[in-house]
Design a protein around this motif. Structure first.
Motif, PDB file in Angstrom:
ATOM      1  N   PRO A  82       0.891  -1.245  -0.015  1.00 54.75           N
ATOM      2  CA  PRO A  82       0.021   0.110   0.093  1.00 54.75           C
ATOM      3  C   PRO A  82       0.792   1.377   0.060  1.00 54.75           C
ATOM      4  O   PRO A  82       0.009   2.454  -0.424  1.00 54.75           O
ATOM      5  CB  PRO A  82      -0.849  -0.109   1.312  1.00 54.75           C
ATOM      6  N   THR A  83       2.166   1.187   0.479  1.00 57.38           N
ATOM      7  CA  THR A  83       3.043   2.211   0.478  1.00 57.38           C
ATOM      8  C   THR A  83       4.250   2.108  -0.055  1.00 57.38           C
ATOM      9  O   THR A  83       4.701   0.956   0.030  1.00 57.38           O
ATOM     10  CB  THR A  83       3.129   2.898   2.058  1.00 57.38           C
ATOM     11  N   LEU A  84       5.043   2.960  -0.709  1.00 62.68           N
ATOM     12  CA  LEU A  84       6.345   2.692  -1.165  1.00 62.68           C
ATOM     13  C   LEU A  84       7.266   2.258  -0.002  1.00 62.68           C
ATOM     14  O   LEU A  84       8.198   1.416  -0.256  1.00 62.68           O
ATOM     15  CB  LEU A  84       6.887   4.122  -1.730  1.00 62.68           C
ATOM     16  N   THR A  85       6.988   2.759   1.161  1.00 62.78           N
ATOM     17  CA  THR A  85       8.005   2.444   2.177  1.00 62.78           C
ATOM     18  C   THR A  85       7.867   0.810   2.495  1.00 62.78           C
ATOM     19  O   THR A  85       8.737   0.154   2.552  1.00 62.78           O
ATOM     20  CB  THR A  85       7.461   2.991   3.674  1.00 62.78           C
ATOM     21  N   ALA A  86       6.561   0.273   2.494  1.00 64.29           N
ATOM     22  CA  ALA A  86       6.388  -0.822   2.822  1.00 64.29           C
ATOM     23  C   ALA A  86       6.856  -1.860   1.304  1.00 64.29           C
ATOM     24  O   ALA A  86       7.411  -2.922   1.875  1.00 64.29           O
ATOM     25  CB  ALA A  86       4.748  -1.237   2.773  1.00 64.29           C
ATOM     26  N   GLY A  87       6.840  -1.192   0.334  1.00 60.26           N
ATOM     27  CA  GLY A  87       7.264  -1.764  -0.848  1.00 60.26           C
ATOM     28  C   GLY A  87       8.642  -2.141  -0.823  1.00 60.26           C
ATOM     29  O   GLY A  87       9.009  -3.188  -1.105  1.00 60.26           O
ATOM     30  N   VAL A  88       9.462  -0.896  -0.401  1.00 60.01           N
ATOM     31  CA  VAL A  88      10.769  -1.280  -0.286  1.00 60.01           C
ATOM     32  C   VAL A  88      11.435  -2.229   0.673  1.00 60.01           C
ATOM     33  O   VAL A  88      12.319  -2.977   0.456  1.00 60.01           O
ATOM     34  CB  VAL A  88      11.479   0.194  -0.422  1.00 60.01           C
ATOM     35  N   ARG A  89      10.533  -2.219   1.835  1.00 57.27           N
ATOM     36  CA  ARG A  89      11.229  -3.083   2.902  1.00 57.27           C
ATOM     37  C   ARG A  89      11.008  -4.549   2.210  1.00 57.27           C
ATOM     38  O   ARG A  89      11.705  -5.310   2.462  1.00 57.27           O
ATOM     39  CB  ARG A  89      10.088  -2.782   4.268  1.00 57.27           C
ATOM     40  N   ARG A  90       9.678  -4.661   1.738  1.00 55.71           N
ATOM     41  CA  ARG A  90       9.285  -6.017   1.143  1.00 55.71           C
ATOM     42  C   ARG A  90      10.379  -6.440   0.234  1.00 55.71           C
ATOM     43  O   ARG A  90      10.918  -7.512  -0.156  1.00 55.71           O
ATOM     44  CB  ARG A  90       7.963  -6.121   0.671  1.00 55.71           C
ATOM     45  N   LEU A  91      10.621  -5.453  -0.658  1.00 52.61           N
ATOM     46  CA  LEU A  91      11.944  -5.633  -1.920  1.00 52.61           C
ATOM     47  C   LEU A  91      13.179  -6.203  -1.266  1.00 52.61           C
ATOM     48  O   LEU A  91      13.881  -7.270  -1.662  1.00 52.61           O
ATOM     49  CB  LEU A  91      12.027  -4.350  -2.686  1.00 52.61           C
ATOM     50  N   LEU A  92      13.419  -5.518  -0.447  1.00 54.49           N
ATOM     51  CA  LEU A  92      14.895  -5.879   0.100  1.00 54.49           C
ATOM     52  C   LEU A  92      14.828  -7.330   0.939  1.00 54.49           C
ATOM     53  O   LEU A  92      15.858  -8.145   0.573  1.00 54.49           O
ATOM     54  CB  LEU A  92      15.302  -4.800   1.397  1.00 54.49           C
ATOM     55  N   HIS A  93      13.932  -7.654   1.464  1.00 58.02           N
ATOM     56  CA  HIS A  93      13.698  -8.821   2.261  1.00 58.02           C
ATOM     57  C   HIS A  93      13.692  -9.873   1.309  1.00 58.02           C
ATOM     58  O   HIS A  93      14.181 -11.139   1.334  1.00 58.02           O
ATOM     59  CB  HIS A  93      12.630  -9.050   3.284  1.00 58.02           C
ATOM     60  N   GLU A  94      12.935  -9.701   0.280  1.00 60.50           N
ATOM     61  CA  GLU A  94      12.537 -10.596  -0.740  1.00 60.50           C
ATOM     62  C   GLU A  94      13.862 -10.965  -1.745  1.00 60.50           C
ATOM     63  O   GLU A  94      14.236 -11.991  -2.079  1.00 60.50           O
ATOM     64  CB  GLU A  94      11.446 -10.354  -1.748  1.00 60.50           C
ATOM     65  N   ALA A  95      14.681  -9.750  -1.900  1.00 56.32           N
ATOM     66  CA  ALA A  95      15.903  -9.973  -2.539  1.00 56.32           C
ATOM     67  C   ALA A  95      16.828 -10.841  -1.552  1.00 56.32           C
ATOM     68  O   ALA A  95      17.577 -11.640  -2.263  1.00 56.32           O
ATOM     69  CB  ALA A  95      16.647  -8.546  -2.507  1.00 56.32           C
ATOM     70  N   ALA A  96      16.754 -10.898  -0.360  1.00 59.09           N
ATOM     71  CA  ALA A  96      17.614 -11.858   0.424  1.00 59.09           C
ATOM     72  C   ALA A  96      17.246 -13.091   0.197  1.00 59.09           C
ATOM     73  O   ALA A  96      18.095 -14.264   0.174  1.00 59.09           O
ATOM     74  CB  ALA A  96      17.450 -11.205   1.957  1.00 59.09           C
ATOM     75  N   ALA A  97      15.867 -13.375  -0.067  1.00 58.45           N
ATOM     76  CA  ALA A  97      15.679 -14.908  -0.346  1.00 58.45           C
ATOM     77  C   ALA A  97      15.940 -15.366  -1.564  1.00 58.45           C
ATOM     78  O   ALA A  97      16.312 -16.265  -2.109  1.00 58.45           O
ATOM     79  CB  ALA A  97      14.100 -14.804  -0.130  1.00 58.45           C
ATOM     80  N   ALA A  98      15.700 -14.404  -2.498  1.00 54.84           N
ATOM     81  CA  ALA A  98      16.035 -14.536  -4.115  1.00 54.84           C
ATOM     82  C   ALA A  98      17.348 -15.216  -4.331  1.00 54.84           C
ATOM     83  O   ALA A  98      17.665 -16.007  -5.307  1.00 54.84           O
ATOM     84  CB  ALA A  98      15.588 -13.470  -4.836  1.00 54.84           C
ATOM     85  N   VAL A  99      18.275 -14.328  -3.729  1.00 56.22           N
ATOM     86  CA  VAL A  99      19.753 -14.480  -4.181  1.00 56.22           C
ATOM     87  C   VAL A  99      20.229 -15.805  -3.316  1.00 56.22           C
ATOM     88  O   VAL A  99      21.554 -16.113  -3.755  1.00 56.22           O
ATOM     89  CB  VAL A  99      20.682 -13.433  -4.015  1.00 56.22           C
ATOM     90  N   THR A 100      19.525 -16.548  -2.523  1.00 59.04           N
ATOM     91  CA  THR A 100      19.960 -17.607  -1.863  1.00 59.04           C
ATOM     92  C   THR A 100      18.963 -18.725  -1.925  1.00 59.04           C
ATOM     93  O   THR A 100      18.968 -19.644  -1.224  1.00 59.04           O
ATOM     94  CB  THR A 100      20.020 -17.329  -0.309  1.00 59.04           C
ATOM     95  N   ARG A 101      18.442 -18.793  -3.096  1.00 56.53           N
ATOM     96  CA  ARG A 101      17.430 -19.898  -3.467  1.00 56.53           C
ATOM     97  C   ARG A 101      18.130 -21.187  -3.448  1.00 56.53           C
ATOM     98  O   ARG A 101      19.096 -21.044  -4.372  1.00 56.53           O
ATOM     99  CB  ARG A 101      16.425 -19.598  -4.493  1.00 56.53           C
ATOM    100  N   PRO A 102      17.768 -22.226  -2.681  1.00 56.01           N
ATOM    101  CA  PRO A 102      18.376 -23.585  -2.843  1.00 56.01           C
ATOM    102  C   PRO A 102      18.172 -24.196  -4.391  1.00 56.01           C
ATOM    103  O   PRO A 102      17.333 -23.889  -5.104  1.00 56.01           O
ATOM    104  CB  PRO A 102      17.566 -24.346  -1.999  1.00 56.01           C
ATOM    105  N   GLY A 103      19.236 -24.752  -4.900  1.00 55.65           N
ATOM    106  CA  GLY A 103      19.397 -25.216  -6.326  1.00 55.65           C
ATOM    107  C   GLY A 103      19.582 -24.116  -7.667  1.00 55.65           C
ATOM    108  O   GLY A 103      19.767 -24.584  -8.523  1.00 55.65           O
ATOM    109  N   LEU A 104      19.727 -22.859  -6.772  1.00 56.34           N
ATOM    110  CA  LEU A 104      20.184 -22.070  -8.088  1.00 56.34           C
ATOM    111  C   LEU A 104      21.343 -21.242  -7.642  1.00 56.34           C
ATOM    112  O   LEU A 104      21.788 -21.133  -6.672  1.00 56.34           O
ATOM    113  CB  LEU A 104      19.137 -20.784  -7.904  1.00 56.34           C
ATOM    114  N   PRO A 105      22.217 -20.683  -8.671  1.00 56.55           N
ATOM    115  CA  PRO A 105      23.463 -20.145  -8.299  1.00 56.55           C
ATOM    116  C   PRO A 105      23.113 -18.892  -7.398  1.00 56.55           C
ATOM    117  O   PRO A 105      21.916 -18.485  -7.417  1.00 56.55           O
ATOM    118  CB  PRO A 105      23.779 -19.563  -9.904  1.00 56.55           C
ATOM    119  N   ARG A 106      24.074 -18.595  -6.809  1.00 60.78           N
ATOM    120  CA  ARG A 106      23.813 -17.432  -5.634  1.00 60.78           C
ATOM    121  C   ARG A 106      24.083 -16.304  -6.319  1.00 60.78           C
ATOM    122  O   ARG A 106      24.798 -16.233  -7.365  1.00 60.78           O
ATOM    123  CB  ARG A 106      25.056 -17.681  -4.621  1.00 60.78           C
ATOM    124  N   GLY A 107      23.470 -15.119  -5.783  1.00 62.45           N
ATOM    125  CA  GLY A 107      23.762 -13.907  -6.416  1.00 62.45           C
ATOM    126  C   GLY A 107      22.754 -13.469  -7.285  1.00 62.45           C
ATOM    127  O   GLY A 107      21.772 -14.028  -7.568  1.00 62.45           O
TER     128      GLY A 107
END
Length: 199
Positions: A82-107
Motif C-alpha cells: 500500500p505504500t512505497l515504504t512497505a514496498g521497499v522493505r518487502r523488496l529488500l527482504h525478498e531480495a535476500a531470499a531470491a539470491v539464496t534460493r536452494p538449487g540456483l546459483p548465488r547472487g
C-alpha cells in the motif's frame, strides 16, 4: 510443387535457454564459451547458432528470461504494497531470499555476468538495466514525497541509489557465501536510512 519443410530442431528451445541462463548466471558472460553452452545445452554448435544467433544474442535472450523468471519479484513487491515504504522493505527482504534460493546459483546474474567482461556492449546493456532501476525508484520516491508519504526535502536520487546499492551488495554478499538470515539482517538495517513516513 510443394516446398520442402526444414528439418525440425532436435531439442527443446525453451529448455536450452533455461540451461543457458544457469550457465551464464553461474560463470558470468566472459567465462562462458560457446563450447560450454553447446555441451550444457546438449546441442551442436551449428544448431546453437541457428537457434540463437551469436553468443551475444543468446545472452540478450538469457537476460530477458532471467528478468522474467527471477527478477519479477522486484516490481511485484513495490506494486502490491500500500505504500512505497512497505514496498521497499518487502523488496529488500525478498531480495535476500531470491539470491539464496536452494538449487540456483548465488547472487544476481545482472551483476555477476558483468564481472571482468571485455564486451562493451554486454557491459553497457547490464549497466542500463541497473541504472533504469535507479531511475524508476527515484521517480517513485518523488511521487511518494508529492503525495505526502515521505517528508519534503527527501533526497530522491540519493535514496534511490542507496536502495539499489544495497540490493547489489546483498547479491554480492550471497555470491560470497552469506546466508539468507545474514542478508535479511542487512535488509532490516538498511531501512533505518529510509525516511520516516509522514503518514
Amino acid at each position: 510443387m510443394t516446398s520442402r519443410r526444414g528439418r525440425p530442431r532436435q531439442f527443446d528451445r525453451d529448455d536450452a535457454l533455461r540451461t543457458a541462463v544457469m550457465l551464464f548466471w553461474e560463470r558470468g558472460y566472459e567465462a562462458t564459451s560457446i563450447n560450454d553452452l553447446s555441451e550444457a545445452m546438449g546441442i551442436g554448435v551449428p544448431s546453437l547458432y541457428a537457434a540463437f544467433g551469436s553468443k551475444r544474442e543468446l545472452f540478450d535472450e538469457v537476460v530477458a528470461e532471467y528478468t522474467r523468471q527471477y527478477r519479477a519479484f522486484m516490481q511485484t513487491a513495490i506494486a502490491e504494497e500500500p505504500t512505497l515504504t512497505a514496498g521497499v522493505r518487502r523488496l529488500l527482504h525478498e531480495a535476500a531470499a531470491a539470491v539464496t534460493r536452494p538449487g540456483l546459483p548465488r547472487g544476481c546474474l545482472v551483476i555477476s555476468a558483468a564481472t571482468n567482461t571485455t564486451s562493451p556492449e554486454v557491459e553497457e546493456g547490464l549497466r542500463k538495466l541497473r541504472t533504469d532501476g535507479v531511475e524508476v525508484l527515484e521517480s517513485l520516491i518523488r511521487r511518494a514525497v508529492a503525495a505526502g508519504e515521505l517528508p519534503p526535502g527527501t533526497d530522491a536520487s540519493g535514496l534511490a541509489h542507496y536502495v539499489c546499492a544495497t540490493l547489489q551488495g546483498i547479491a554480492q554478499q550471497a555470491r560470497d557465501g552469506a546466508d539468507r538470515g545474514t542478508l535479511e539482517t542487512i535488509a532490516a538495517l538498511a531501512m533505518h536510512a529510509w525516511p520516516a513516513p509522514t503518514r
